[in-house]
Write a protein that holds these residues in place. Sequence first.
Motif, mmCIF file in Angstrom:
data_model
loop_
_atom_site.group_PDB
_atom_site.id
_atom_site.type_symbol
_atom_site.label_atom_id
_atom_site.label_comp_id
_atom_site.label_asym_id
_atom_site.label_seq_id
_atom_site.Cartn_x
_atom_site.Cartn_y
_atom_site.Cartn_z
ATOM 1 N N UNK A 89 40.520 57.848 -28.309
ATOM 2 C CA UNK A 89 39.942 57.132 -27.414
ATOM 3 C C UNK A 89 39.452 55.883 -27.946
ATOM 4 N N UNK A 90 40.004 54.715 -27.458
ATOM 5 C CA UNK A 90 39.868 53.466 -27.913
ATOM 6 C C UNK A 90 38.611 52.702 -26.970
ATOM 7 N N UNK A 91 37.542 52.427 -27.360
ATOM 8 C CA UNK A 91 36.639 51.507 -26.624
ATOM 9 C C UNK A 91 36.711 50.360 -27.125
ATOM 10 N N UNK A 92 36.826 49.315 -26.348
ATOM 11 C CA UNK A 92 36.652 47.841 -26.710
ATOM 12 C C UNK A 92 35.521 47.144 -26.191
ATOM 13 N N UNK A 93 34.924 46.277 -26.620
ATOM 14 C CA UNK A 93 33.482 45.666 -26.333
ATOM 15 C C UNK A 93 33.798 44.286 -26.521
ATOM 16 N N UNK A 94 32.748 43.654 -25.757
ATOM 17 C CA UNK A 94 32.822 41.924 -25.835
ATOM 18 C C UNK A 94 31.539 41.618 -26.511
ATOM 19 N N UNK A 95 31.772 40.826 -27.652
ATOM 20 C CA UNK A 95 30.545 40.125 -28.375
ATOM 21 C C UNK A 95 29.465 41.098 -28.966
ATOM 22 N N UNK A 131 37.292 34.019 -21.051
ATOM 23 C CA UNK A 131 37.524 33.232 -21.943
ATOM 24 C C UNK A 131 36.309 32.853 -22.817
ATOM 25 N N UNK A 132 36.423 32.739 -23.877
ATOM 26 C CA UNK A 132 35.307 32.686 -24.892
ATOM 27 C C UNK A 132 34.648 33.961 -25.493
ATOM 28 N N UNK A 133 34.986 35.163 -24.574
ATOM 29 C CA UNK A 133 34.401 36.226 -25.377
ATOM 30 C C UNK A 133 35.363 36.807 -26.475
ATOM 31 N N UNK A 134 34.600 37.523 -27.368
ATOM 32 C CA UNK A 134 35.277 38.143 -28.470
ATOM 33 C C UNK A 134 35.481 39.635 -28.293
ATOM 34 N N UNK A 135 36.596 40.197 -28.650
ATOM 35 C CA UNK A 135 36.849 41.544 -28.412
ATOM 36 C C UNK A 135 36.787 42.132 -29.624
ATOM 37 N N UNK A 136 36.078 43.353 -29.787
ATOM 38 C CA UNK A 136 35.992 44.166 -30.853
ATOM 39 C C UNK A 136 36.367 45.404 -30.382
ATOM 40 N N UNK A 137 36.617 46.572 -31.412
ATOM 41 C CA UNK A 137 36.913 47.991 -30.692
ATOM 42 C C UNK A 137 36.918 49.095 -31.864
ATOM 43 N N UNK A 146 39.335 35.645 -14.402
ATOM 44 C CA UNK A 146 39.197 36.937 -14.751
ATOM 45 C C UNK A 146 40.655 37.236 -15.692
ATOM 46 N N UNK A 147 40.256 38.043 -17.066
ATOM 47 C CA UNK A 147 41.299 37.990 -17.961
ATOM 48 C C UNK A 147 42.065 39.296 -17.465
ATOM 49 N N UNK A 148 43.651 39.465 -17.331
ATOM 50 C CA UNK A 148 44.506 40.456 -17.158
ATOM 51 C C UNK A 148 43.754 41.732 -17.908
ATOM 52 N N UNK A 149 43.589 42.719 -17.452
ATOM 53 C CA UNK A 149 42.919 43.908 -17.986
ATOM 54 C C UNK A 149 44.255 44.308 -19.393
ATOM 55 N N UNK A 150 45.248 44.274 -18.995
ATOM 56 C CA UNK A 150 46.260 44.421 -20.027
ATOM 57 C C UNK A 150 46.238 43.672 -21.125
ATOM 58 N N UNK A 151 45.540 42.443 -20.939
ATOM 59 C CA UNK A 151 45.538 41.656 -22.190
ATOM 60 C C UNK A 151 44.450 42.389 -23.099
ATOM 61 N N UNK A 152 43.667 42.816 -22.687
ATOM 62 C CA UNK A 152 42.433 43.600 -23.441
ATOM 63 C C UNK A 152 43.154 44.654 -24.033
ATOM 64 N N UNK A 153 43.805 45.406 -23.391
ATOM 65 C CA UNK A 153 44.530 46.969 -24.061
ATOM 66 C C UNK A 153 45.347 46.310 -25.272
ATOM 67 N N UNK A 154 45.950 45.281 -25.053
ATOM 68 C CA UNK A 154 46.853 44.707 -26.233
ATOM 69 C C UNK A 154 46.034 44.197 -27.380
ATOM 70 N N UNK A 155 44.941 43.384 -26.984
ATOM 71 C CA UNK A 155 44.181 42.883 -28.234
ATOM 72 C C UNK A 155 43.701 44.194 -28.770
ATOM 73 N N UNK A 201 37.285 40.987 -35.035
ATOM 74 C CA UNK A 201 37.197 40.333 -33.643
ATOM 75 C C UNK A 201 38.073 39.586 -33.496
ATOM 76 N N UNK A 202 38.438 39.369 -32.156
ATOM 77 C CA UNK A 202 39.333 38.244 -31.786
ATOM 78 C C UNK A 202 38.816 37.801 -30.362
ATOM 79 N N UNK A 203 38.623 36.275 -30.447
ATOM 80 C CA UNK A 203 38.019 35.424 -29.510
ATOM 81 C C UNK A 203 39.271 35.074 -28.453
ATOM 82 N N UNK A 204 38.963 35.132 -27.200
ATOM 83 C CA UNK A 204 40.105 34.853 -26.120
ATOM 84 C C UNK A 204 39.879 33.455 -25.823
#
Lengths: 348, 348, 348
Positions: free
Chosen positions: A312-318, A284-290, A246-255, A209-212
Amino acid sequence: MKTSTGRFFEDFRLGEVIRHATPRTVTAADAALYSALYGTRFAVQSSDVLAAQIGYERSPLDDLLVFHVVFGKTVPDISLNAVANLGYAEGRFLRSVYPGETLSAVSEVIGLKENSNGKTGVVYVRTRGLRSDGAEVLEYVRWVMVKKRDEAASVADQHVPQLADSVEPSHLGIGCPPIDVEVYDFGLAGSPWRWGDFRIGERIDHVDGMTVEEAEHQLATRLYQNTARVHFDQHAATGSRFGRRLIYGGHVISLARALSFNGLGNAFHIAAINGGRHVAPLFAGDTVYCWSEVIDTAELEGRSDMGALRLRTIATKNLPCAGFPGHNGTEYDPAVVLDLDYWALLPR
Amino acid sequence: MKTSTGRFFEDFRLGEVIRHATPRTVTAADAALYSALYGTRFAVQSSDVLAAQIGYERSPLDDLLVFHVVFGKTVPDISLNAVANLGYAEGRFLRSVYPGETLSAVSEVIGLKENSNGKTGVVYVRTRGLRSDGAEVLEYVRWVMVKKRDEAASVADQHVPQLADSVEPSHLGIGCPPIDVEVYDFGLAGSPWRWGDFRIGERIDHVDGMTVEEAEHQLATRLYQNTARVHFDQHAATGSRFGRRLIYGGHVISLARALSFNGLGNAFHIAAINGGRHVAPLFAGDTVYCWSEVIDTAELEGRSDMGALRLRTIATKNLPCAGFPGHNGTEYDPAVVLDLDYWALLPR
Amino acid sequence: MKTSTGRFFEDFRLGEVIRHATPRTVTAADAALYSALYGTRFAVQSSDVLAAQIGYERSPLDDLLVFHVVFGKTVPDISLNAVANLGYAEGRFLRSVYPGETLSAVSEVIGLKENSNGKTGVVYVRTRGLRSDGAEVLEYVRWVMVKKRDEAASVADQHVPQLADSVEPSHLGIGCPPIDVEVYDFGLAGSPWRWGDFRIGERIDHVDGMTVEEAEHQLATRLYQNTARVHFDQHAATGSRFGRRLIYGGHVISLARALSFNGLGNAFHIAAINGGRHVAPLFAGDTVYCWSEVIDTAELEGRSDMGALRLRTIATKNLPCAGFPGHNGTEYDPAVVLDLDYWALLPR
């Protein structure tokens, strides 16, 4: 007025071609910043020596870094007044991009559809990323919901384009040079798993997981010269629906892509983006998993070096992804933030 | 399973050699990011011109940046399931590393000792950092306490290695080219103090403090491709002992080293790390201060250009170091976070 | 004592020339970090291809990046014990700086004036930024209020220098090579507005806002090797007047300049800084907005390619600038943080 406040829905014309501003020379510094922002570990993008040994000139820039740089240029013209980024389709990575090359972007308006509320409409653009010699490095379609300036304004030609559900396997691979798989070092790459080791239906929890932080997504989004104010202006956000940047959606894709190294360490090239949805906003403060599922596999015409996996990659927060949270047929698990469908190439 | 969850104590074998993944080409961008992260001001690492004038090819990368890049590679194999990073010894910097060079890492398991609780054990590794042509740039020993997957598992060969208290002066200096001290500009370097100006027992308060933010240590630690989740995953940390992300210990070392410029401005090369302890964890929001004591001095065999100082640098959190807080013979001052023992070279 | 605690007011001598430490080789990595920190979009500084087409060797570094690097070097000698940075004048950008060049700085003390309270005094310095071959790239005057170490200390020679209200148009343009305006691509530059399109008295609200995080200004200020502790040490700040770390004033200038792209997209070169005041401090979490007024225009002697606009840019915190908040003749709007007066060049 000398200041641009961006186009509203009624300002777009079907078939219009928009040449975006601010060409950018990308360098090894962008690659280093990309590493610092996401912690990516694909060996081809990390080591000039390894990349040169298997068939690249040197380490190419990460495919998603190229995507973000091209995408960023389109924002001032396409989505400054967007309410939502609705989707992507027909994305293809057509050429390796190396440090020192200069990128620009051009978009064609391929669809326009006013919403029944009269307040917004959907704009479809096909964007092409170009090298300074005119060679195309990337193309993709995205559609965004854009506000109307004037509810009474009418839009002459409306059209909803037909978009492919996925990129055909016959169109994959052009962005990857011939790879010398005999020389490709699976030990240094960090994973023993080749293309043939994956099966349709296989699911992989990427575990980490990675917190942003606010500073991180702002640094990234500015690096891409993406000017969407929702990412940067807390003063304005305070009075808005979410109250947050709001965090740029592409940031989530790269994470998610960087996290997916753990399990997909040899999937070093993204060949195509079939589709993608930003299901919910990340803050910000959310942790991304996938986690990822192999939804198809394909050979590449005339190539025995590399094969393609449709993932198909699904990313979640927390929410860690050991339970593979996703879509239950009716709705998404509330933790899901991203549902991405793409083709990646791996050595055979 | 395609995802790695790292080795547990019983997975290591004495004498085993582990070749770590993800070689990395380091560039001037890593040096710039290193500057932005720590504010380091040693002139040799800052100016290509000054470096070339005194005997380097150009500015070498900071020794600790090289250390972090090499260290980072070992984490997925050695310390993903570590409870604590216990110590370092026999660290030697063997060669200047220049932008454009590609680094990889190899570790040998030189010690294994199960703890009496049966739940953990200590793993000792000697890690070597290598340039792509095989030249060794760095080596060091570290030992970490690693969890067992299965308490009942037995470990065949146990062994605690004998490690040197400090690196012998006769082993110092190989990582530093011959320096033309006549040309070395003490004004531009920012300090008049040469090797001969320091005395054993002398203490230096480095005065300045630096507060650390989450975004900063995460950017640094990802830049080093260090994957230890304790540094990145706030969601998991929330339920843990500290409730916080832990800052990578190497980040503290680099902060202390950068702060030590004020007083040790000509100590531009780290020749060896004799030992180091991360006495207490550092968290975002804490302010790091440090002080140093000269614990030995040494001439370098056959060299009249440079001399070595053995320094003990103590870093604290939220406590300025005018009072030289340290170890009172029984215990550390509760503010101490780092106790580092190293050899640095200075012009004579 | 080997540690520097900086000069106090009585340590300066009129006419003294101070050669500052730590020369620095600036690279494309500094440019990339500058982009990530401010989101600047001027095409000349972004694209090597566009820059080379119009007359530069390649993309020059942003003028303000050069300013910050030079300024940073002066801090340990000039303003470590400063109470306030009072102003700038006679700033001139004299030469394009390219990646790979090495910069250093020299300052002359041109004024000293003790304050009547006997506790502080004002120090005036003229600072020159130099390339390693001795070519001057930048010069400016700044004055700072510096503490006295000893209230009883006397200062022999006092003098308040006469400083120009603004840089004469005849002194502008030396830092800009001849530009081929026929080739300059206004579409790629992102703005159609040429020098001749602006009128004296014209006001431009730059619309966008940017929120600053602690990690961001710390990364920037360390990149510039600026060591002023007020920017970095939260532990010390906690007991101070503001209770917060102060953001380096140059960070605000760069934010305002980057935001001003929206409206001044072709003003790609700063020729001179006539004056500047940091009217109020900025803290992390604040959102910066700005607006500009054209206060003069000038042709450049012997040049038909470029013209100069004298701009006054006012930056605010947490107040959008549609209402052009500024100075009402008696006092500043409490939201104002920066009042900057500079000359920028635009294609004719």
